[in-house]
Motif scaffolding. Sequence first.
Motif, mmCIF file in Angstrom:
data_model
loop_
_atom_site.group_PDB
_atom_site.id
_atom_site.type_symbol
_atom_site.label_atom_id
_atom_site.label_comp_id
_atom_site.label_asym_id
_atom_site.label_seq_id
_atom_site.Cartn_x
_atom_site.Cartn_y
_atom_site.Cartn_z
ATOM 1 N N LEU A 1 79.612 34.593 64.840
ATOM 2 C CA LEU A 1 78.648 33.751 65.527
ATOM 3 C C LEU A 1 78.198 32.581 64.662
ATOM 4 N N ARG A 2 78.087 31.416 65.298
ATOM 5 C CA ARG A 2 77.478 30.263 64.635
ATOM 6 C C ARG A 2 75.999 30.559 64.375
ATOM 7 N N PRO A 3 75.388 29.903 63.382
ATOM 8 C CA PRO A 3 73.968 30.155 63.111
ATOM 9 C C PRO A 3 73.061 29.899 64.304
ATOM 10 N N ASP A 4 73.376 28.905 65.131
ATOM 11 C CA ASP A 4 72.506 28.608 66.259
ATOM 12 C C ASP A 4 72.683 29.584 67.418
ATOM 13 N N SER A 5 73.758 30.378 67.409
ATOM 14 C CA SER A 5 73.960 31.355 68.489
ATOM 15 C C SER A 5 72.928 32.469 68.459
ATOM 16 N N GLY B 1 65.553 22.868 76.355
ATOM 17 C CA GLY B 1 66.915 22.368 76.541
ATOM 18 C C GLY B 1 67.931 23.421 76.137
ATOM 19 N N GLU B 2 69.185 22.990 75.975
ATOM 20 C CA GLU B 2 70.251 23.947 75.735
ATOM 21 C C GLU B 2 70.530 24.220 74.260
ATOM 22 N N ARG B 3 70.048 23.409 73.369
ATOM 23 C CA ARG B 3 70.289 23.647 71.949
ATOM 24 C C ARG B 3 69.327 24.718 71.445
ATOM 25 N N MET B 4 69.875 25.834 70.999
ATOM 26 C CA MET B 4 69.026 26.910 70.511
ATOM 27 C C MET B 4 68.396 26.542 69.177
ATOM 28 N N GLU B 5 67.241 27.105 68.939
ATOM 29 C CA GLU B 5 66.607 26.925 67.645
ATOM 30 C C GLU B 5 67.361 27.751 66.603
ATOM 31 N N LEU B 6 67.305 27.296 65.358
ATOM 32 C CA LEU B 6 67.940 28.035 64.270
ATOM 33 C C LEU B 6 67.008 29.160 63.841
ATOM 34 N N TRP C 1 71.805 21.774 58.136
ATOM 35 C CA TRP C 1 70.898 22.606 58.916
ATOM 36 C C TRP C 1 69.968 23.402 58.002
ATOM 37 N N LEU C 2 68.724 23.511 58.412
ATOM 38 C CA LEU C 2 67.744 24.303 57.681
ATOM 39 C C LEU C 2 67.733 25.714 58.268
ATOM 40 N N LEU C 3 68.322 26.652 57.534
ATOM 41 C CA LEU C 3 68.509 28.000 58.048
ATOM 42 C C LEU C 3 67.401 28.967 57.630
#
Length: 276
Positions: A114-118, A181-186, A224-226
């Motif tokens: 999974l990508r981090p934003d998933s 919106g559609e972009r999930m938060e990290l 990206w700030l993880l």
Amino acid sequence: MTPRTLLLKGTLLAGLVGFALPAIVWQVPWYQDQVAVGGEGLVALRKSAATIPLPARVVLGDSVANQLYPVRQDGGEFYSLACNQAISMAGFYALLWRLAEANDLRGSAVHLVLRPDSFGNDLDQTFTFQYFVKPFYVTMGPAFFDPEVEARVSAIPYGWSAWLPAVRVSAWSPSARSPAGERMELRLSRVSALYLARMRVLARERGFSLQVVPPVLPESTRAWLLGPLWAGVRDAGLEDLFAGYVRRLRYLPDAQFQDGVHVKDPGALGSNPLDL
């Protein structure tokens, strides 16, 4: 034939077309393979109930994982149930549970790619109805899932319509767009935390290993700030599942991605691009 008889037969025919026929079509593998939106989830559901060679190397994951380890590709070193992040962690758990019910997975390895934003998916996206509710929530039944999932599904306008066969085989979907919106938060969403924990319990009970792995990412995502994601992982006590996740992060030039997410030529990365 009297008008009354004609009306009765017409009503019965309409019922067949509107209910029975769509319900049958939904189960046909050929149809599942052709569905444009959410079809990979249907294929993964079908494959999750199959008997497979053991011990197995299983891949679950989002659409990038599906690019690298295609769910529609049978055979090979890996058994892929990868499909799309829109099925949420609850959907990934359902796939893994079904596979564990159909097979003795002792000694097998499961890779959750999974990508981090998933991990931010909290079942509040536009595609939640098509990708999660219709295939997974209806197939497994509400009782299979946590009350938090039921609450999110109940919040979808006309979510109940997913039980109608004609709706299940159509492309129609109610509006269920997240306010953000559609972009999930990290971050690690509540649904992700709940079902990662359940997946870990399932792995321990059934004797297989479970590891969370990142796919390849565009170079621009290196910024990206993880921190919020890792904080959520620590708060949920899931650090063991993510051991090695950061070390395995691999970035490619943005030009190698078609939309900032998906690789233009996944075949060029080899048969095991993530070295699983």
